[in-house]
Design a protein around this motif. Structure first.
Motif, short mmCIF file in Angstrom:
data_model
loop_
_atom_site.label_atom_id
_atom_site.label_comp_id
_atom_site.label_asym_id
_atom_site.label_seq_id
_atom_site.Cartn_x
_atom_site.Cartn_y
_atom_site.Cartn_z
N GLY A 172 8.57 -9.17 -8.52
CA GLY A 172 7.26 -9.27 -9.13
C GLY A 172 6.22 -8.61 -8.23
N VAL A 173 5.00 -8.68 -8.67
CA VAL A 173 3.88 -8.13 -7.92
C VAL A 173 2.84 -9.24 -7.78
N GLY A 174 2.29 -9.41 -6.59
CA GLY A 174 1.23 -10.39 -6.39
C GLY A 174 -0.06 -9.93 -7.03
N SER A 175 -0.97 -10.86 -7.26
CA SER A 175 -2.24 -10.52 -7.90
C SER A 175 -3.12 -9.62 -7.04
N ASP A 176 -2.73 -9.46 -5.76
CA ASP A 176 -3.46 -8.53 -4.88
C ASP A 176 -2.67 -7.25 -4.64
N GLY A 177 -1.58 -7.06 -5.39
CA GLY A 177 -0.78 -5.85 -5.26
C GLY A 177 0.32 -5.93 -4.22
N HIS A 178 0.54 -7.12 -3.64
CA HIS A 178 1.59 -7.24 -2.64
C HIS A 178 2.97 -7.36 -3.29
N ILE A 179 3.97 -6.92 -2.55
CA ILE A 179 5.37 -7.06 -2.97
C ILE A 179 6.16 -7.54 -1.76
N ALA A 180 7.08 -8.45 -1.97
CA ALA A 180 7.98 -8.92 -0.91
C ALA A 180 7.23 -9.26 0.38
N SER A 181 6.09 -9.92 0.27
CA SER A 181 5.23 -10.28 1.40
C SER A 181 4.65 -9.07 2.12
N ILE A 182 4.78 -7.88 1.55
CA ILE A 182 4.17 -6.68 2.11
C ILE A 182 2.78 -6.58 1.49
N SER A 183 1.77 -6.74 2.31
CA SER A 183 0.40 -6.79 1.82
C SER A 183 -0.53 -6.07 2.80
N ILE A 184 -1.61 -5.52 2.28
CA ILE A 184 -2.59 -4.90 3.17
C ILE A 184 -3.31 -5.98 3.98
N LEU A 214 -2.32 0.04 -2.04
CA LEU A 214 -1.53 -1.15 -2.35
C LEU A 214 -0.04 -0.90 -2.09
N PRO A 215 0.66 -1.90 -1.58
CA PRO A 215 2.11 -1.75 -1.35
C PRO A 215 2.90 -1.39 -2.61
N LYS A 275 -4.31 -9.45 -14.64
CA LYS A 275 -4.69 -8.95 -13.32
C LYS A 275 -3.61 -8.01 -12.78
N LYS A 276 -2.36 -8.34 -12.99
CA LYS A 276 -1.26 -7.50 -12.51
C LYS A 276 -1.13 -6.24 -13.35
N ILE A 277 -1.45 -6.32 -14.63
CA ILE A 277 -1.48 -5.11 -15.47
C ILE A 277 -2.55 -4.16 -14.94
N ASN A 278 -3.70 -4.68 -14.55
CA ASN A 278 -4.77 -3.82 -14.00
C ASN A 278 -4.34 -3.18 -12.68
N ILE A 279 -3.60 -3.92 -11.87
CA ILE A 279 -3.06 -3.35 -10.63
C ILE A 279 -2.10 -2.22 -10.97
N LEU A 280 -1.25 -2.44 -11.95
CA LEU A 280 -0.30 -1.42 -12.38
C LEU A 280 -1.03 -0.18 -12.89
N LYS A 281 -2.09 -0.37 -13.69
CA LYS A 281 -2.89 0.76 -14.17
C LYS A 281 -3.42 1.58 -12.99
N SER A 282 -3.91 0.88 -11.98
CA SER A 282 -4.43 1.56 -10.80
C SER A 282 -3.33 2.36 -10.10
N CYS A 283 -2.16 1.79 -10.02
CA CYS A 283 -1.03 2.48 -9.38
C CYS A 283 -0.63 3.73 -10.14
N LEU A 284 -0.67 3.65 -11.46
CA LEU A 284 -0.21 4.75 -12.29
C LEU A 284 -1.29 5.83 -12.47
N ASN A 285 -2.53 5.53 -12.10
CA ASN A 285 -3.61 6.49 -12.18
C ASN A 285 -3.56 7.38 -10.94
N LEU A 286 -2.98 8.54 -11.08
CA LEU A 286 -2.77 9.42 -9.94
C LEU A 286 -4.06 10.05 -9.42
#
Length: 124
Positions: free
Chosen positions: A25-37, A99-100, A82-93
């Motif tokens: 999954g993805v955290g609401s702050d964009g973290h994955i597997a405890s990898i976070s900014i 974000l991790p 919130k996670k969909i918005n993070i995904l949108k940000s990731c996919l917006n090149l």
């Protein structure tokens, strides 16, 4: 006891076998597997690391982003706005993201599948 925990992981898995599939999954702050900014790495080895976030009273043990990027198939589950918005940000090149999850998507060497419901998919 986390220090001994990390040592025990290395005793049990001195050379971790390759993982063929990762479901995450993805955290609401964009973290994955405890990898976070927001995380501070306390101890790191080739594959595993121990980290802590400023607001947490405990440490986390996780696997490195470098290791995750080499997994041949990754399935990412997204289940809220919130996670969909993070995904949108990731996919917006056009936008620069630190974000991790963005790093994983951009640097991943295997196939990455994103699963969500029709409701959230319509928002992409």
């Amino acid at each position: 006891h986390y220090k001994s925990g990390l040592k025990n992981i290395y005793k049990a898995y001195p050379k971790p076998e390759n993982i063929d599939l990762c479901i995450m999954g993805v955290g609401s702050d964009g973290h994955i597997a405890s990898i976070s900014i927001k995380s501070k790495k306390i101890e790191q080895h080739k594959t595993f690391f121990k980290c802590n976030r400023n607001n947490e009273k405990y440490n986390r043990i996780s696997i490195s982003l470098n290791y995750l990027t080499r997994i041949p198939v990754i399935i990412i589950l997204i289940h809220d706005n919130k996670k969909i918005n993070i995904l949108k940000s990731c996919l917006n090149l056009q936008k620069k993201s630190t974000l991790p999850i963005t790093d994983l998507i951009q640097k991943g060497k295997g196939k990455i599948y994103i699963l969500t419901s029709k409701y959230y998919m319509n928002q992409l």
